[in-house]
Scaffold this motif. Structure first.
Motif, PDB file in Angstrom:
ATOM      1  N   PHE A 133       0.853  -1.185   0.000  1.00  0.00           N
ATOM      2  CA  PHE A 133       0.000   0.000   0.000  1.00  0.00           C
ATOM      3  C   PHE A 133       0.886   1.231   0.000  1.00  0.00           C
ATOM      4  O   PHE A 133       2.061   1.184   0.393  1.00  0.00           O
ATOM      5  CB  PHE A 133      -0.919   0.033   1.234  1.00  0.00           C
ATOM      6  N   ILE A 134       0.336   2.343  -0.439  1.00  0.00           N
ATOM      7  CA  ILE A 134       0.975   3.648  -0.294  1.00  0.00           C
ATOM      8  C   ILE A 134      -0.093   4.620   0.165  1.00  0.00           C
ATOM      9  O   ILE A 134      -1.217   4.618  -0.342  1.00  0.00           O
ATOM     10  CB  ILE A 134       1.654   4.111  -1.596  1.00  0.00           C
ATOM     11  N   ILE A 151      -4.506  -8.859   1.456  1.00  0.00           N
ATOM     12  CA  ILE A 151      -4.773  -7.575   2.106  1.00  0.00           C
ATOM     13  C   ILE A 151      -6.216  -7.597   2.603  1.00  0.00           C
ATOM     14  O   ILE A 151      -7.130  -8.002   1.870  1.00  0.00           O
ATOM     15  CB  ILE A 151      -4.566  -6.396   1.144  1.00  0.00           C
ATOM     16  N   TYR A 152      -6.405  -7.160   3.849  1.00  0.00           N
ATOM     17  CA  TYR A 152      -7.718  -7.100   4.473  1.00  0.00           C
ATOM     18  C   TYR A 152      -7.994  -5.670   4.931  1.00  0.00           C
ATOM     19  O   TYR A 152      -7.063  -4.936   5.282  1.00  0.00           O
ATOM     20  CB  TYR A 152      -7.801  -8.002   5.701  1.00  0.00           C
ATOM     21  N   LEU A 153      -9.263  -5.298   4.968  1.00  0.00           N
ATOM     22  CA  LEU A 153      -9.692  -4.008   5.515  1.00  0.00           C
ATOM     23  C   LEU A 153     -10.756  -4.224   6.578  1.00  0.00           C
ATOM     24  O   LEU A 153     -11.617  -5.104   6.444  1.00  0.00           O
ATOM     25  CB  LEU A 153     -10.288  -3.111   4.435  1.00  0.00           C
ATOM     26  N   LYS A 154     -10.697  -3.389   7.599  1.00  0.00           N
ATOM     27  CA  LYS A 154     -11.801  -3.289   8.555  1.00  0.00           C
ATOM     28  C   LYS A 154     -12.402  -1.899   8.411  1.00  0.00           C
ATOM     29  O   LYS A 154     -11.711  -0.891   8.565  1.00  0.00           O
ATOM     30  CB  LYS A 154     -11.333  -3.514   9.989  1.00  0.00           C
ATOM     31  N   THR A 155     -13.681  -1.845   8.074  1.00  0.00           N
ATOM     32  CA  THR A 155     -14.407  -0.590   7.919  1.00  0.00           C
ATOM     33  C   THR A 155     -15.682  -0.656   8.745  1.00  0.00           C
ATOM     34  O   THR A 155     -15.906  -1.613   9.508  1.00  0.00           O
ATOM     35  CB  THR A 155     -14.772  -0.353   6.433  1.00  0.00           C
ATOM     36  N   LYS A 209      -8.758  -0.376  10.047  1.00  0.00           N
ATOM     37  CA  LYS A 209      -7.590  -1.251  10.073  1.00  0.00           C
ATOM     38  C   LYS A 209      -7.276  -1.716   8.659  1.00  0.00           C
ATOM     39  O   LYS A 209      -8.176  -1.963   7.847  1.00  0.00           O
ATOM     40  CB  LYS A 209      -7.816  -2.481  10.961  1.00  0.00           C
ATOM     41  N   LEU A 210      -5.973  -1.835   8.366  1.00  0.00           N
ATOM     42  CA  LEU A 210      -5.500  -2.436   7.123  1.00  0.00           C
ATOM     43  C   LEU A 210      -4.483  -3.496   7.505  1.00  0.00           C
ATOM     44  O   LEU A 210      -3.542  -3.226   8.258  1.00  0.00           O
ATOM     45  CB  LEU A 210      -4.883  -1.386   6.204  1.00  0.00           C
ATOM     46  N   ASP A 262      -6.220   2.634  13.173  1.00  0.00           N
ATOM     47  CA  ASP A 262      -6.500   4.062  13.319  1.00  0.00           C
ATOM     48  C   ASP A 262      -5.844   4.873  12.200  1.00  0.00           C
ATOM     49  O   ASP A 262      -5.072   5.800  12.449  1.00  0.00           O
ATOM     50  CB  ASP A 262      -6.035   4.552  14.694  1.00  0.00           C
ATOM     51  N   LEU A 263      -6.152   4.539  10.957  1.00  0.00           N
ATOM     52  CA  LEU A 263      -5.513   5.185   9.810  1.00  0.00           C
ATOM     53  C   LEU A 263      -5.674   6.703   9.781  1.00  0.00           C
ATOM     54  O   LEU A 263      -4.731   7.417   9.414  1.00  0.00           O
ATOM     55  CB  LEU A 263      -6.032   4.592   8.497  1.00  0.00           C
ATOM     56  N   PRO A 264      -6.828   7.275  10.159  1.00  0.00           N
ATOM     57  CA  PRO A 264      -6.963   8.737  10.097  1.00  0.00           C
ATOM     58  C   PRO A 264      -5.948   9.492  10.945  1.00  0.00           C
ATOM     59  O   PRO A 264      -5.671  10.660  10.691  1.00  0.00           O
ATOM     60  CB  PRO A 264      -8.398   8.980  10.586  1.00  0.00           C
ATOM     61  N   SER A 265      -5.366   8.825  11.963  1.00  0.00           N
ATOM     62  CA  SER A 265      -4.435   9.519  12.854  1.00  0.00           C
ATOM     63  C   SER A 265      -2.988   9.439  12.390  1.00  0.00           C
ATOM     64  O   SER A 265      -2.104  10.031  13.011  1.00  0.00           O
ATOM     65  CB  SER A 265      -4.517   8.914  14.264  1.00  0.00           C
TER      66      SER A 265
END
Length: 363
Positions: A133-134, A151-155, A209-210, A262-265
């Motif tokens: 990812f970038i 690759i997994y995502l938590k939304t 989460k990624l 916590d990607l936004p942070s």
């Protein structure tokens, strides 16, 4: 795109660092970031052929980007470990050198750079998976995948795998992983036929989460993996649980994970992060590449023992770690005597010089 002398210098340093001797397993929380890297050889394999790296590059005082990449060297082919190291080192160095590109183009160029490097050396007989990812400080994100790492995502709508394995089983959504349907259809190192997969993602603010994993973690069933990832715990604790469960499931293969929470942070103001600073982590340690401000358009504040093309968009130089030692030696000359322990240490340093630092000039 042709590899520049600068990229080769950076790539060489990263590959040398990745090939260092490490323990059989480790989990590392990245200081100041909600990110963890974990890797373990497992209970069956004698060698860990997984490699994973996180890069943070501070391009200006305001602009920065993160790159995460995970490679699982193909054990049934030639030099799986070396292929993983080669792929990551070319991938990361390409992302640094071509940082002016858009995110997707930068990923594509980096994937092709890694693929070309392995194909040129092994002619299709060596390879590795690659998941990456970038993410930049403007909250843009892109991901790419080749092979059967995932690759997994938590939304807000749940936890899901967003990649499809490059295997017959993966393409058919078949859960029976026999040798006939588990072989890779493509991999980094396959050559000109490579077609990397790009996946469209929701906005960063919607991703909590990624997770990227190698196939040693895939013995964990999806529902169990979801339960591991659900709690609001530090990234290192979640990664450690994942590796432990993978080993509890038999530890049949190397298991690795790169987890962002916590990607936004991620790009909130961080103290002591300066323009030109590049940090690189794996699960066993970290290295730094230092940006040196230019004194003028024709001069740089760097003394190098390697000639560098002044027209390059980045001036990178390999500088031996002698500056600190030279100060010690100057002090010792003024001293009347040194104890035997200090003398022995200095003799070892002369025989076994430290690996050089890589310094990059961001203009």
């Amino acid at each position: 795109m042709e590899k520049t002398e600068v990229q080769i210098q950076i790539q060489t340093q990263i590959q040398r660092w990745l090939s260092r001797k490490t323990t059989t397993g480790s989990v590392r929380q990245v200081t100041g970031l909600p990110i963890a890297l974990a890797s373990d050889v497992g209970l069956v394999r004698s060698e860990n052929q997984d490699r994973l790296v996180l890069l943070r590059a501070q391009v200006t005082n305001e602009k920065s980007f993160l790159v995460g990449v995970l490679c699982d060297g193909m054990g049934g082919m030639t030099n799986g470990k070396e292929c993983a190291e080669l792929a990551i080192s070319f991938f990361i160095s390409s992302c640094i050198v071509h940082r002016q590109m858009g995110l997707k183009d930068r990923l594509l160029n980096a994937v092709n750079s890694a693929n070309d490097a392995i194909y040129e050396k092994y002619h299709g007989d060596g390879g590795t998976t690659l998941s990456a990812f970038i993410l930049d400080s403007d909250k843009q994100i892109e991901v790419v995948n080749v092979g059967d790492s995932r690759i997994y995502l938590k939304t807000d709508i749940g936890f899901e795998q967003i990649t499809t394995d490059d295997t017959v089983a993966g393409q058919l959504k078949n859960n029976f992983h026999t040798p006939e349907v588990s072989g890779l259809l493509q991999y980094i190192g396959i050559g000109p036929s490579l077609e990397p997969h790009f996946i469209e993602l929701p906005h960063v603010d919607k991703i909590s989460k990624l997770l990227m994993t190698s196939d040693g973690s895939h013995y964990i069933v999806q529902e169990t993996l979801r339960r591991i990832m659900m709690p609001k715990l530090p990234a290192s604790e979640l990664a450690e649980r994942l590796i432990s469960v993978a080993k509890w499931c038999g530890g049949h293969d190397n298991a690795s994970a790169l987890l962002l929470t916590d990607l936004p942070s991620l790009f909130l103001k961080t103290e002591n992060v300066y323009k030109g600073t590049i940090d690189i982590w794996d699960s066993f340690g970290e290295m730094q590449l230092f940006g040196i401000e230019t004194a003028s358009s024709k001069k740089t504040q760097i003394i190098s023992d390697v000639s560098v093309d002044p027209k390059a968009d980045i001036n990178a130089s390999v500088v031996s770690n002698t500056s600190a030692r030279s100060k010690d030696e100057e002090t010792s000359k003024n001293s009347e005597s040194l104890d035997n322990k200090t003398k022995a240490r200095k003799m070892r340093q002369k025989k076994e010089p430290e690996q050089p630092n890589l310094r990059i000039d961001f203009e």
